[in-house]
Motif scaffolding. Structure first.
Motif, PDB file in Angstrom:
ATOM      1  N   ASN A  68       0.846  -1.200   0.000  1.00 42.92           N
ATOM      2  CA  ASN A  68       0.000   0.000   0.000  1.00 42.92           C
ATOM      3  C   ASN A  68       0.876   1.243   0.000  1.00 42.92           C
ATOM      4  N   VAL A  69       0.641   2.119  -0.965  1.00 43.78           N
ATOM      5  CA  VAL A  69       1.423   3.347  -1.104  1.00 43.78           C
ATOM      6  C   VAL A  69       0.459   4.534  -1.119  1.00 43.78           C
ATOM      7  N   ILE A  70       0.774   5.546  -0.325  1.00 46.11           N
ATOM      8  CA  ILE A  70      -0.038   6.755  -0.257  1.00 46.11           C
ATOM      9  C   ILE A  70       0.801   7.916  -0.757  1.00 46.11           C
ATOM     10  N   VAL A  71       0.251   8.704  -1.679  1.00 45.14           N
ATOM     11  CA  VAL A  71       1.008   9.785  -2.319  1.00 45.14           C
ATOM     12  C   VAL A  71       0.262  11.109  -2.164  1.00 45.14           C
ATOM     13  N   PHE A  72       0.990  12.138  -1.746  1.00 46.90           N
ATOM     14  CA  PHE A  72       0.492  13.511  -1.742  1.00 46.90           C
ATOM     15  C   PHE A  72       1.391  14.308  -2.689  1.00 46.90           C
ATOM     16  N   VAL A  73       0.814  14.851  -3.760  1.00 51.88           N
ATOM     17  CA  VAL A  73       1.650  15.528  -4.748  1.00 51.88           C
ATOM     18  C   VAL A  73       0.880  16.670  -5.395  1.00 51.88           C
ATOM     19  N   SER A  74       1.591  17.736  -5.689  1.00 52.51           N
ATOM     20  CA  SER A  74       0.965  18.921  -6.269  1.00 52.51           C
ATOM     21  C   SER A  74       1.387  19.121  -7.713  1.00 52.51           C
ATOM     22  N   SER A  75       0.711  20.060  -8.354  1.00 57.01           N
ATOM     23  CA  SER A  75       1.169  20.616  -9.625  1.00 57.01           C
ATOM     24  C   SER A  75       1.823  21.948  -9.331  1.00 57.01           C
ATOM     25  N   PHE A  76       2.786  22.330 -10.172  1.00 49.06           N
ATOM     26  CA  PHE A  76       3.458  23.606  -9.966  1.00 49.06           C
ATOM     27  C   PHE A  76       3.650  24.282 -11.316  1.00 49.06           C
ATOM     28  N   GLY A  77       3.499  25.593 -11.331  1.00 49.86           N
ATOM     29  CA  GLY A  77       3.674  26.313 -12.591  1.00 49.86           C
ATOM     30  C   GLY A  77       2.615  25.902 -13.598  1.00 49.86           C
ATOM     31  N   SER A  78       3.045  25.521 -14.790  1.00 52.69           N
ATOM     32  CA  SER A  78       2.111  25.144 -15.858  1.00 52.69           C
ATOM     33  C   SER A  78       1.847  23.644 -15.854  1.00 52.69           C
ATOM     34  N   GLY A  79       1.480  23.109 -14.684  1.00 53.14           N
ATOM     35  CA  GLY A  79       1.157  21.688 -14.579  1.00 53.14           C
ATOM     36  C   GLY A  79       2.361  20.800 -14.406  1.00 53.14           C
ATOM     37  N   ASP A  80       3.493  21.397 -14.056  1.00 56.17           N
ATOM     38  CA  ASP A  80       4.719  20.625 -13.899  1.00 56.17           C
ATOM     39  C   ASP A  80       4.787  19.993 -12.512  1.00 56.17           C
ATOM     40  N   ALA A  81       5.823  19.180 -12.322  1.00 51.78           N
ATOM     41  CA  ALA A  81       6.041  18.559 -11.026  1.00 51.78           C
ATOM     42  C   ALA A  81       6.629  19.558 -10.048  1.00 51.78           C
ATOM     43  N   ASN A 170      -9.830  11.181   5.537  1.00 46.07           N
ATOM     44  CA  ASN A 170     -10.871  10.491   6.309  1.00 46.07           C
ATOM     45  C   ASN A 170     -11.566   9.415   5.492  1.00 46.07           C
ATOM     46  N   SER A 171     -11.633   9.611   4.184  1.00 48.26           N
ATOM     47  CA  SER A 171     -12.262   8.598   3.322  1.00 48.26           C
ATOM     48  C   SER A 171     -11.323   7.437   3.026  1.00 48.26           C
ATOM     49  N   ILE A 172     -10.011   7.671   3.126  1.00 50.19           N
ATOM     50  CA  ILE A 172      -9.035   6.649   2.764  1.00 50.19           C
ATOM     51  C   ILE A 172      -8.736   5.697   3.909  1.00 50.19           C
ATOM     52  N   PHE A 173      -8.711   6.175   5.131  1.00 50.09           N
ATOM     53  CA  PHE A 173      -8.340   5.306   6.247  1.00 50.09           C
ATOM     54  C   PHE A 173      -9.227   4.058   6.352  1.00 50.09           C
ATOM     55  N   PRO A 174     -10.562   4.159   6.220  1.00 49.70           N
ATOM     56  CA  PRO A 174     -11.372   2.936   6.264  1.00 49.70           C
ATOM     57  C   PRO A 174     -11.039   1.956   5.130  1.00 49.70           C
ATOM     58  N   LEU A 175     -10.722   2.489   3.950  1.00 47.72           N
ATOM     59  CA  LEU A 175     -10.343   1.620   2.833  1.00 47.72           C
ATOM     60  C   LEU A 175      -9.010   0.933   3.103  1.00 47.72           C
ATOM     61  N   LEU A 176      -8.083   1.669   3.705  1.00 47.41           N
ATOM     62  CA  LEU A 176      -6.797   1.074   4.064  1.00 47.41           C
ATOM     63  C   LEU A 176      -6.978   0.010   5.143  1.00 47.41           C
ATOM     64  N   ALA A 177      -7.845   0.295   6.099  1.00 47.03           N
ATOM     65  CA  ALA A 177      -8.098  -0.686   7.155  1.00 47.03           C
ATOM     66  C   ALA A 177      -8.600  -1.997   6.560  1.00 47.03           C
ATOM     67  N   LYS A 178      -9.515  -1.909   5.617  1.00 51.32           N
ATOM     68  CA  LYS A 178     -10.037  -3.105   4.957  1.00 51.32           C
ATOM     69  C   LYS A 178      -8.952  -3.805   4.159  1.00 51.32           C
TER      70      LYS A 178
END
Length: 203
Positions: A68-81, A170-178
């Protein structure tokens, strides 16, 4: 008691994704305790640990996948990483090019579940571009998305974005628990093969 390990990754320029990842990790012990998992699933005989948060670019140097991998990532500038996610985005672009027209190609991330929350500002035309590209690349490699891709919008201020993040978490933790209450869908050998795939593709 069997153990399950989560991996939390982030890509951030101004710190919002990093903070979201740190907050997620700080909540894991309580939200995915054996007691909490039993309350949610009826199966509590499991111990969950959480690695991270680790930047996406740092992960490329030592890509130890978990089921199980959890990712928090944004866009920057013109949709770049964002910073600390640019190398990973470059690999995503390469993986998409390599896999999207080759449906029969072996998928190295099969069995891995990924939950991803994107951060951005909807006043930009390229809103959520980088999170979408990241999702596309990982699923083309065989990963399965656990839960909906989150969209945390900063256009109405940081407090609203923080609420979007919390609602998604809050929506992800129950799915991870399962998910962690069951046997992993990926073996240690497959995780090692996924690691070698990333290392080979970055050399």
């Amino acid at each position: 008691m069997p153990s399950r390990n989560l991996l939390v990754l982030y890509g951030s320029t101004r710190g919002s994704s990093l903070k979201a990842a740190e907050d997620f990790v700080s909540r894991c012990k309580e939200e995915l305790s054996a007691e909490r998992i039993e309350d949610l699933t009826g199966e509590g005989d499991v111990q969950v640990t959480c690695d991270g948060p680790l930047s996406l670019d740092a992960f490329l140097e030592d890509p130890n996948w978990t089921s199980n991998v959890i990712v928090f990532v944004s866009s920057f500038g013109s949709g770049d990483a964002p910073m600390k996610g640019r190398k990973f985005r470059k690999k995503c672009d390469e993986w998409i090019k390599s896999f999207q027209d080759n449906p029969d190609k072996p998928k190295p991330l099969t069995g891995i579940e990924v939950s991803l929350c994107g951060l951005g500002d909807s006043s930009y035309e390229t809103y959520m571009n980088n999170p979408k590209v990241t999702c596309q690349a990982l699923t083309l490699l065989g990963a399965e998305m656990l839960g909906e891709r989150g969209e945390a919008d900063a256009t109405n201020g940081s407090e609203r974005q923080a609420k979007d993040i919390q609602d998604w978490v809050n929506s992800i933790f129950p799915l991870l628990a399962k998910s962690v209450s069951k046997e992993p869908r990926v073996t240690k050998e497959q995780l090692n093969e996924a690691r070698e795939f990333v290392l080979d593709s970055t050399n």
